[in-house]
Motif scaffolding. Structure first.
Motif, PDB file in Angstrom:
ATOM      1  N   PHE A 140      -0.445   2.256  -7.875  1.00 34.90           N
ATOM      2  CA  PHE A 140      -0.176   1.030  -8.302  1.00 34.90           C
ATOM      3  C   PHE A 140      -1.219   0.041  -7.720  1.00 34.90           C
ATOM      4  CE2 PHE A 140       4.528   2.147  -8.802  1.00 34.90           C
ATOM      5  CZ  PHE A 140       4.606   1.810  -9.994  1.00 34.90           C
ATOM      6  N   GLN A 141      -1.755   0.355  -6.631  1.00 36.59           N
ATOM      7  CA  GLN A 141      -2.878  -0.606  -6.217  1.00 36.59           C
ATOM      8  C   GLN A 141      -3.985  -0.420  -7.027  1.00 36.59           C
ATOM      9  OE1 GLN A 141      -2.892   0.851  -2.130  1.00 36.59           O
ATOM     10  NE2 GLN A 141      -2.031  -0.781  -1.396  1.00 36.59           N
ATOM     11  N   GLU A 142      -4.450   0.747  -7.586  1.00 40.15           N
ATOM     12  CA  GLU A 142      -5.447   1.127  -8.163  1.00 40.15           C
ATOM     13  C   GLU A 142      -5.137   0.568  -9.495  1.00 40.15           C
ATOM     14  OE1 GLU A 142      -9.061   2.113  -9.535  1.00 40.15           O
ATOM     15  OE2 GLU A 142      -8.435   2.629  -7.676  1.00 40.15           O
ATOM     16  N   LEU A 148       4.746  -4.600  -2.078  1.00 35.09           N
ATOM     17  CA  LEU A 148       3.566  -4.866  -2.757  1.00 35.09           C
ATOM     18  C   LEU A 148       3.160  -6.015  -3.288  1.00 35.09           C
ATOM     19  CD1 LEU A 148       2.674  -1.556  -4.451  1.00 35.09           C
ATOM     20  CD2 LEU A 148       1.606  -2.434  -2.419  1.00 35.09           C
ATOM     21  N   GLY A 149       4.082  -6.516  -3.969  1.00 28.63           N
ATOM     22  CA  GLY A 149       4.164  -7.908  -4.824  1.00 28.63           C
ATOM     23  C   GLY A 149       3.140  -7.753  -5.766  1.00 28.63           C
ATOM     24  N   THR A 150       2.577  -6.591  -6.277  1.00 28.53           N
ATOM     25  CA  THR A 150       1.819  -6.671  -7.480  1.00 28.53           C
ATOM     26  C   THR A 150       1.803  -5.841  -8.735  1.00 28.53           C
ATOM     27  OG1 THR A 150       0.464  -4.850  -6.158  1.00 28.53           O
ATOM     28  CG2 THR A 150      -0.466  -7.044  -5.940  1.00 28.53           C
ATOM     29  N   ILE A 151       3.248  -5.324  -8.363  1.00 30.55           N
ATOM     30  CA  ILE A 151       3.989  -4.727  -9.552  1.00 30.55           C
ATOM     31  C   ILE A 151       4.762  -5.369 -10.418  1.00 30.55           C
ATOM     32  CG2 ILE A 151       5.667  -3.088 -10.281  1.00 30.55           C
ATOM     33  CD1 ILE A 151       5.552  -1.526  -7.643  1.00 30.55           C
ATOM     34  N   ASP A 152       3.948  -5.679 -11.682  1.00 30.33           N
ATOM     35  CA  ASP A 152       4.408  -6.688 -12.545  1.00 30.33           C
ATOM     36  C   ASP A 152       6.038  -6.773 -13.072  1.00 30.33           C
ATOM     37  OD1 ASP A 152       1.857  -7.335 -12.847  1.00 30.33           O
ATOM     38  OD2 ASP A 152       1.434  -5.963 -14.271  1.00 30.33           O
ATOM     39  N   SER A 166      10.219   6.205  -8.276  1.00 27.91           N
ATOM     40  CA  SER A 166      10.481   6.826  -7.062  1.00 27.91           C
ATOM     41  C   SER A 166      11.693   6.609  -6.666  1.00 27.91           C
ATOM     42  CB  SER A 166       9.539   5.937  -5.872  1.00 27.91           C
ATOM     43  OG  SER A 166       9.896   6.251  -4.611  1.00 27.91           O
ATOM     44  N   THR A 167      12.475   7.197  -5.776  1.00 30.50           N
ATOM     45  CA  THR A 167      13.677   6.963  -5.408  1.00 30.50           C
ATOM     46  C   THR A 167      13.716   5.987  -4.013  1.00 30.50           C
ATOM     47  OG1 THR A 167      13.941   9.226  -4.317  1.00 30.50           O
ATOM     48  CG2 THR A 167      14.844   8.920  -6.401  1.00 30.50           C
ATOM     49  N   SER A 168      12.939   6.394  -3.182  1.00 32.42           N
ATOM     50  CA  SER A 168      12.728   5.779  -1.878  1.00 32.42           C
ATOM     51  C   SER A 168      11.937   4.479  -2.073  1.00 32.42           C
ATOM     52  CB  SER A 168      12.144   6.641  -0.848  1.00 32.42           C
ATOM     53  OG  SER A 168      10.753   6.680  -1.076  1.00 32.42           O
ATOM     54  N   GLY A 169      10.896   4.677  -3.081  1.00 35.37           N
ATOM     55  CA  GLY A 169       9.864   3.379  -3.044  1.00 35.37           C
ATOM     56  C   GLY A 169       8.776   3.294  -2.214  1.00 35.37           C
ATOM     57  N   ASN A 170       8.766   4.537  -1.342  1.00 41.90           N
ATOM     58  CA  ASN A 170       7.814   4.627  -0.270  1.00 41.90           C
ATOM     59  C   ASN A 170       6.906   5.761  -0.260  1.00 41.90           C
ATOM     60  OD1 ASN A 170       8.943   2.481   1.315  1.00 41.90           O
ATOM     61  ND2 ASN A 170      10.640   3.976   1.836  1.00 41.90           N
ATOM     62  N   SER A 171       6.702   6.381  -1.552  1.00 42.22           N
ATOM     63  CA  SER A 171       5.812   7.456  -1.532  1.00 42.22           C
ATOM     64  C   SER A 171       4.211   6.646  -1.551  1.00 42.22           C
ATOM     65  CB  SER A 171       5.951   8.169  -2.848  1.00 42.22           C
ATOM     66  OG  SER A 171       7.089   8.683  -3.013  1.00 42.22           O
ATOM     67  N   ARG A 172       3.599   7.396  -0.679  1.00 43.45           N
ATOM     68  CA  ARG A 172       2.115   6.902  -0.530  1.00 43.45           C
ATOM     69  C   ARG A 172       1.407   7.052  -1.806  1.00 43.45           C
ATOM     70  NH1 ARG A 172      -0.150   9.291   4.625  1.00 43.45           N
ATOM     71  NH2 ARG A 172       1.053  10.994   3.913  1.00 43.45           N
ATOM     72  N   ASN A 173       1.398   8.121  -2.326  1.00 43.66           N
ATOM     73  CA  ASN A 173       0.600   8.189  -3.755  1.00 43.66           C
ATOM     74  C   ASN A 173       0.859   7.381  -4.781  1.00 43.66           C
ATOM     75  OD1 ASN A 173       2.845   9.818  -4.483  1.00 43.66           O
ATOM     76  ND2 ASN A 173       1.778  11.626  -4.528  1.00 43.66           N
ATOM     77  N   LEU A 174       2.340   6.993  -4.839  1.00 40.49           N
ATOM     78  CA  LEU A 174       2.488   5.894  -6.025  1.00 40.49           C
ATOM     79  C   LEU A 174       2.121   4.676  -5.512  1.00 40.49           C
ATOM     80  CD1 LEU A 174       4.797   8.073  -6.876  1.00 40.49           C
ATOM     81  CD2 LEU A 174       6.067   6.057  -7.480  1.00 40.49           C
ATOM     82  N   ILE A 175       2.034   4.336  -4.174  1.00 35.76           N
ATOM     83  CA  ILE A 175       1.564   3.048  -3.696  1.00 35.76           C
ATOM     84  C   ILE A 175       0.245   2.864  -4.220  1.00 35.76           C
ATOM     85  CG2 ILE A 175       1.179   1.565  -1.783  1.00 35.76           C
ATOM     86  CD1 ILE A 175       4.220   1.844  -2.487  1.00 35.76           C
ATOM     87  N   ALA A 176      -0.641   3.874  -3.784  1.00 38.43           N
ATOM     88  CA  ALA A 176      -2.002   3.745  -4.216  1.00 38.43           C
ATOM     89  C   ALA A 176      -2.342   3.720  -5.589  1.00 38.43           C
ATOM     90  CB  ALA A 176      -2.620   5.266  -3.351  1.00 38.43           C
TER      91      ALA A 176
END
Length: 228
Positions: A156-158, A180-184, A144-154
């Protein structure tokens, strides 16, 4: 949420100068090209200096995962979706003596993407695919360029819930991906220019591929390159 677009005038000021002197315009074009080239070189250098060791560690983790049978799933939106497809193609079909690795772009199947978007919502287009196909030890690679895309966040959470190795590329200050704190393994390109961010991200994922191939070779998983 996408990053704001840069004003056209800031990218190509010579088009808005109002002058009619061809030599002056050509000089401005040349200088603009040189400035942009210098900018991306400096940005790539800063990313290498800051994240070089972390990139090596990420590549080692990816190599170990591949050696254990892991698969790579890539995803992104817009221009980042084409980068995600490039990442998958790079790992899957490297050519030469490099080891082909199982890689899949979650943006490639238009039927799946449009079905999920239409029936449920665009925010689940990546997370649902990872829920269906991802397994513990696989690799989720999002750009992502912004780091804010909701589908990317979802996504990564999955991936985190499934015990996948997560690799993220973002720009600006990392946005929600950094929160997020969960991206390795998260690599943030410190720029507000979408163009410079994507150019630097291309360098990052090519470097990760080369480092992963080298790590696999050291593990005995890839034959040494043939001498010319």
């Amino acid at each position: 949420m996408s990053a704001p677009e840069e004003p056209m005038e800031s990218l190509y000021p010579f088009l808005y100068s109002g002058g009619t002197d061809l030599d002056a315009v050509l000089t401005a074009v040349r200088q603009s090209t040189v400035d942009k080239a210098n900018e991306i070189v400096a940005l790539r250098q800063s990313v290498l200096e800051r994240d070089g060791d972390r990139m090596a560690a990420c590549a080692q983790a990816m190599a170990a995962a591949f050696d254990g049978g892991a698969r790579l799933f890539t995803f992104g939106n817009g221009g980042s979706s084409t980068d995600a497809q490039d990442v998958a193609a790079l790992f899957l079909n490297p050519g030469g003596a490099a080891r082909p690795l199982p890689a899949f772009a979650l943006t490639a199947d238009v039927a799946v993407v449009t079905a999920l978007s239409n029936d449920i919502g665009f925010e689940v287009v990546f997370s649902r695919q990872l829920a269906a196909s991802g397994r513990s030890g696989d690799i989720a690679f999002g750009l992502s360029t912004s780091g804010n895309s909701r589908n990317l966040i979802a996504g990564f959470q999955e991936a985190d819930r499934r015990g996948m190795i997560t690799v993220g590329l973002a720009g600006y200050d990392g946005g929600q991906m950094a929160e997020l704190g969960t991206i390795d393994h998260l690599f943030v390109v410190p720029s507000s220019s979408v163009h410079r961010i994507q150019e630097a991200q291309t360098t990052v994922y090519h470097a990760l591929w080369e480092l992963a191939q080298d790590a696999l070779r050291r593990r005995g998983a890839v034959p040494p390159p043939r001498s010319s």
